[in-house]
Scaffold this motif. Sequence first.
Motif, PDB file in Angstrom:
ATOM      1  N   PHE A 270     -25.163   2.394  19.221  1.00 45.93           N
ATOM      2  CA  PHE A 270     -24.364   1.324  18.861  1.00 45.93           C
ATOM      3  C   PHE A 270     -22.941   1.101  19.637  1.00 45.93           C
ATOM      4  O   PHE A 270     -22.457   0.252  20.264  1.00 45.93           O
ATOM      5  CB  PHE A 270     -23.704   1.399  17.320  1.00 45.93           C
ATOM      6  N   THR A 271     -22.563   2.517  19.821  1.00 47.98           N
ATOM      7  CA  THR A 271     -21.190   2.608  20.787  1.00 47.98           C
ATOM      8  C   THR A 271     -21.703   2.077  22.049  1.00 47.98           C
ATOM      9  O   THR A 271     -20.798   1.610  22.724  1.00 47.98           O
ATOM     10  CB  THR A 271     -20.870   4.026  20.877  1.00 47.98           C
ATOM     11  N   GLU A 272     -22.604   2.491  22.644  1.00 52.19           N
ATOM     12  CA  GLU A 272     -22.978   2.424  23.998  1.00 52.19           C
ATOM     13  C   GLU A 272     -23.387   0.676  24.063  1.00 52.19           C
ATOM     14  O   GLU A 272     -22.850   0.081  25.032  1.00 52.19           O
ATOM     15  CB  GLU A 272     -24.525   2.938  24.355  1.00 52.19           C
ATOM     16  N   ALA A 273     -23.867   0.015  23.099  1.00 53.25           N
ATOM     17  CA  ALA A 273     -23.902  -1.344  23.158  1.00 53.25           C
ATOM     18  C   ALA A 273     -22.509  -2.073  23.431  1.00 53.25           C
ATOM     19  O   ALA A 273     -22.376  -2.913  24.033  1.00 53.25           O
ATOM     20  CB  ALA A 273     -24.640  -1.718  21.827  1.00 53.25           C
ATOM     21  N   LEU A 274     -21.505  -1.605  22.736  1.00 56.23           N
ATOM     22  CA  LEU A 274     -20.182  -2.003  22.561  1.00 56.23           C
ATOM     23  C   LEU A 274     -19.674  -1.821  23.763  1.00 56.23           C
ATOM     24  O   LEU A 274     -19.141  -2.761  24.556  1.00 56.23           O
ATOM     25  CB  LEU A 274     -19.295  -1.305  21.481  1.00 56.23           C
ATOM     26  N   VAL A 275     -19.888  -0.857  24.459  1.00 57.74           N
ATOM     27  CA  VAL A 275     -19.455  -0.544  26.023  1.00 57.74           C
ATOM     28  C   VAL A 275     -20.192  -1.507  26.886  1.00 57.74           C
ATOM     29  O   VAL A 275     -19.417  -2.011  27.898  1.00 57.74           O
ATOM     30  CB  VAL A 275     -19.598   1.044  26.360  1.00 57.74           C
ATOM     31  N   ARG A 276     -21.285  -1.931  26.819  1.00 54.79           N
ATOM     32  CA  ARG A 276     -22.027  -2.849  27.756  1.00 54.79           C
ATOM     33  C   ARG A 276     -21.492  -4.293  27.361  1.00 54.79           C
ATOM     34  O   ARG A 276     -21.273  -4.785  28.436  1.00 54.79           O
ATOM     35  CB  ARG A 276     -23.485  -2.835  27.469  1.00 54.79           C
ATOM     36  N   ARG A 277     -21.108  -4.510  26.048  1.00 50.34           N
ATOM     37  CA  ARG A 277     -20.754  -5.893  25.986  1.00 50.34           C
ATOM     38  C   ARG A 277     -19.272  -5.913  26.629  1.00 50.34           C
ATOM     39  O   ARG A 277     -18.887  -6.943  27.064  1.00 50.34           O
ATOM     40  CB  ARG A 277     -20.299  -5.960  24.228  1.00 50.34           C
ATOM     41  N   ALA A 278     -18.301  -5.033  26.305  1.00 48.05           N
ATOM     42  CA  ALA A 278     -17.059  -5.037  27.030  1.00 48.05           C
ATOM     43  C   ALA A 278     -17.138  -4.970  28.734  1.00 48.05           C
ATOM     44  O   ALA A 278     -16.214  -6.012  29.341  1.00 48.05           O
ATOM     45  CB  ALA A 278     -16.337  -3.734  26.771  1.00 48.05           C
ATOM     46  N   THR A 279     -18.030  -4.365  28.953  1.00 50.17           N
ATOM     47  CA  THR A 279     -18.192  -4.552  30.470  1.00 50.17           C
ATOM     48  C   THR A 279     -18.584  -5.780  30.824  1.00 50.17           C
ATOM     49  O   THR A 279     -18.283  -6.642  32.065  1.00 50.17           O
ATOM     50  CB  THR A 279     -19.096  -3.238  30.935  1.00 50.17           C
TER      51      THR A 279
ATOM     52  N   GLY B  36     -20.608   9.658  31.363  1.00 51.41           N
ATOM     53  CA  GLY B  36     -22.010   9.563  31.606  1.00 51.41           C
ATOM     54  C   GLY B  36     -22.669   8.271  31.661  1.00 51.41           C
ATOM     55  O   GLY B  36     -23.595   7.859  32.243  1.00 51.41           O
ATOM     56  N   ILE B  37     -22.153   7.140  30.909  1.00 53.13           N
ATOM     57  CA  ILE B  37     -22.761   6.023  30.732  1.00 53.13           C
ATOM     58  C   ILE B  37     -21.753   4.914  31.206  1.00 53.13           C
ATOM     59  O   ILE B  37     -22.611   3.650  31.154  1.00 53.13           O
ATOM     60  CB  ILE B  37     -23.018   5.633  29.026  1.00 53.13           C
ATOM     61  N   THR B  38     -20.715   5.076  31.515  1.00 55.37           N
ATOM     62  CA  THR B  38     -20.071   4.019  32.241  1.00 55.37           C
ATOM     63  C   THR B  38     -19.181   4.345  33.200  1.00 55.37           C
ATOM     64  O   THR B  38     -18.647   5.569  33.716  1.00 55.37           O
ATOM     65  CB  THR B  38     -18.907   3.416  31.366  1.00 55.37           C
TER      66      THR B  38
END
Length: 375
Positions: A141-150, A217-219
């Motif tokens: 869920f955290t990674e999905a939020l990071v993708r949304r913000a990006t 590592g994911i952003t």
Amino acid sequence: MTVQDFETAARTRLDPVHADFIAGGAGDEITVRANEEAFRRLRLLPRVLRGSAVRTQEVTVAGSRARTPVLLSPTAFHKLCDEEGELATARAAAAAGAIMIVSMASTVAVEDIAEAARGAGADGAPAPLWFQLYLQPDLEFTEALVRRATDAGCTALVVTVDSPVRGAHERDLRNGFLDLPDGLRCAHMVDPHEGGRVRSIAMSPEISWAHLDWLRGITSLPILLKGVLHPEDARLAVRHGADGLLLSNHGGRQLDTVPATVELLPEIRAAVAGRVPVVLDGGVRRGTDVVKALALGASAVGIGRPVMWALAEGGEKGVRRLLELLREEVDQALALCGACGVQDLTPDLVRAPAWGPPPLPLPGADTARPGGVVS
């Protein structure tokens, strides 16, 4: 005419319970008061005969350029103050060329905030937006939020690291303010995979440096850590790849009795040794406060509660006026300090008396503030 005026006016418009939510802090609110009091005890020592007809306030922080060194710190639930909520705030920030940090606890989604800010700048340029993140135990869920913000165009992530558990806000407990009013929700916590269920923002006692390594590592976005107060943690942040620090005690809303952030600024700056920018958050209420912080080594400053007061008092126009007011005060302070711009501010312009108790009020002075302490 002052930030205090916005606070006074906002209290006549807000539900008293919501006003207490904005104003309040943890425990006895000692740190809430300390943030402002520490700035009052600092003294400016100006230079003379170094004048300039034009003074500049532009800064670049973590790769984001802004026309003002005053950025908008992440604050939750703007729709408690104005029906447009974060949309109004974003347009005002864009008009001022100020960096806005979108709260994970926003009542408007980051995609809509970015759209509101797009083209609202005075020169038509995109307004810089950052996104504030609480690392959730559910990393997917955290990674999905990071993708949304990006994908929305945010140019940095601000990770709040001072909240393994929630601070005890006694005002809210006494007022019974435990949830948002009907019709409002945390827009970023709606889970599309669970039928639109609104999740609660989970505090994570187990959060560690390993989580920062995972996020790195994911952003590829710059990552700033919000809530680092100890110099050793500042050094560790640099070692773990943080791109900046937001020196913040959460406005006194987490652990009560921690020092005012401006007191800690020289130590934190020394710890990072210029390797990453340090943005100071907490207690900034005047242009002279901005100048003091920048002179002591901050790359920029953040304001939180004043934005909420201005939004409650006048919506988008209120926030625009707040940012204009601070810009005018910073310009005046720069001129009177003999500085051609924020780049000319140096530690020798500030005198810091021993960090003792604040001076007693003058006899007959009215020190009462409507509705209690605000920071």
